[in-house]
Scaffold this active site. Structure first.
Site, PDB file in Angstrom:
ATOM      1  CG  HIS A  69      34.910  45.722  40.615  1.00 42.20           C
ATOM      2  ND1 HIS A  69      34.275  44.515  40.778  1.00 42.20           N
ATOM      3  CD2 HIS A  69      36.233  45.455  40.704  1.00 42.20           C
ATOM      4  CE1 HIS A  69      35.186  43.561  40.963  1.00 42.20           C
ATOM      5  NE2 HIS A  69      36.375  44.105  40.937  1.00 42.20           N
ATOM      6  CB  SER A 198      51.316  47.544  43.654  1.00 37.88           C
ATOM      7  OG  SER A 198      52.044  48.272  44.581  1.00 37.88           O
TER       8      SER A 198
END
Ligand code: HEM
Ligand code: NAG
EC number: 1.11.1.7
Length: 329
Positions: A69, A198
């Protein structure tokens, strides 16, 4: 004053131009940038990340998402860590709807405090984001990535620009690929970076569309039933925070289980699942599903590129004392 423009992936035609002061001789990132100014900097970060991981394992997960981000939105400049300024009408990146679920920011403050004790106003928050991600990835069984440092901290953060750089959970693969391309990341690297899914979790708000009123036909039916149990509708207890884990089998491992799930139609977000169905990305998904070290090599390569997206160096920006506020505040 010079004009600095950032490429982004929005389909709108708004051209984003930011005015930043450019230094006379802009420095570069270096390996072990703090060797002289704060020789223990990287060791302190590594130790803090390890201690935090022992107490709250999911901090390591947060450090990976923080890097994504921060670096995707224009520059790796710790703009992600700035808090909104009440009264001044500034709403920071953390308040964007794209930032849903981001957590553990208070522990970044802990890492910063440990560094300030040893070397005041020396190690940037942007480098803390990068190096904590590097160390968190190793703790989660991911690759060791040789990262450079010397990033400086920006002074601005706006929620309104986040959507121009970070795709939504249901955006098209074309848009997703163009976002990552704007940050210099190719298709293979993009497929690998999504493998960060994951680990961690997804809140039900990002899943309802795939389950109700009808189940997305690309979703495995048993898995859809499981997800409906995690995210019931109507919700018998709307106050409960509801989410599903990205990977039920190896939730704390950054491994290629993610791709095995995609191949089995058990992708959690729509963008995840689309990696396996889109003809441009699918071959990479297949290969990553069957070869964990190939996945890890590509993940390392792409994350390194992401970690060096337009950093501020030299005299640009500043070194924040507290990652939540610019120094003048
Ligand atoms: C198309 C690109 C991407 C989209 C649309 C996307 C979207 C999302 C969404 C919706 C969530 C769940 C948030 C929640 O409900 O709590 C999430 C979680 C997460 N994302 Fe992504 N993401 C993308 C790429 C990436 C990349 C490139 C990375 C890192 C390399 C990353 C790392 C993570 C991690 C670690 C989490 C779990 C966070 C936690 O459990 O605290 N994502 N992402
Ligand atoms: C994507 O999801 C958002 C909510 O997160 C929703 O408002 C929007 O309509 C969805 N877009 C598409 C194309 O389904």
């Amino acid at each position: 004053m010079a004009t600095r423009s950032f490429r982004h992936c929005s389909s709108s035609f708004v051209l984003l131009l930011l005015l930043l002061q450019l230094p006379s001789g802009s420095g570069e990132l270096q390996s072990n940038y703090y060797a002289e100014s704060c020789p223990n900097a990287e060791e302190i970060i590594n130790q803090e990340v390890a201690n935090l991981y022992d107490e709250h394992g999911n901090t390591a997960i947060s450090w990976i998402r923080n890097l994504f981000h921060d670096c995707m939105v224009q520059s790796c400049d710790a703009s992600l860590l700035l808090e909104s300024k009440r009264g001044k009408g500034i709403v920071s990146e953390q308040s964007s709807s794209r930032s849903i679920g981001m957590r553990n920011f208070k522990y970044v403050t802990k890492i910063k405090e440990a560094l300030e004790k040893e070397c005041p106003t020396t190690v940037s928050c942007a480098d803390i984001i990068a190096l904590s991600a590097r160390d968190g990835i190793v703790l989660l069984g991911g690759p060791r990535i040789e990262m450079r440092s010397g990033r400086r901290d920006g002074k601005e953060s706006y929620a309104s620009v986040v959507e121009e750089f970070i795709p939504n959970h249901n955006d098209s693969m074309t848009l997703v690929l163009s976002c990552f391309e704007s940050a210099g990341i190719d298709v293979e690297g993009t497929v690998a970076l999504l493998g960060a899914h994951s680990v961690g979790r997804v809140h039900c708000v990002n899943l309802y569309d795939r389950l109700y009123p009808t189940v997305d036909p690309t979703l495995d039916m048993d898995y859809a039933e499981y997800l409906k149990g995690r995210c019931p509708m109507p919700d018998p207890n709307p106050k409960k925070v509801r989410y599903a884990r990205n990977d039920r089998e190896t939730p704390m491992l950054l491994d290629n289980m993610y791709y095995k799930h995609l191949v089995a139609h058990k992708g959690l977000l729509l963008v995840d699942q689309q990696l396996a169905s889109n003809p441009i990305t699918a071959p990479f998904v297949q290969r990553m599903a069957s070869d964990n070290s190939y996945f890890q090599d590509q993940f390392a390569r792409a994350l390194l590129t992401l970690s060096e997206n337009s950093p501020l160096t030299g005299d640009d920006g500043e070194i924040r004392k507290d990652c939540r506020y610019i120094n003048a505040d």
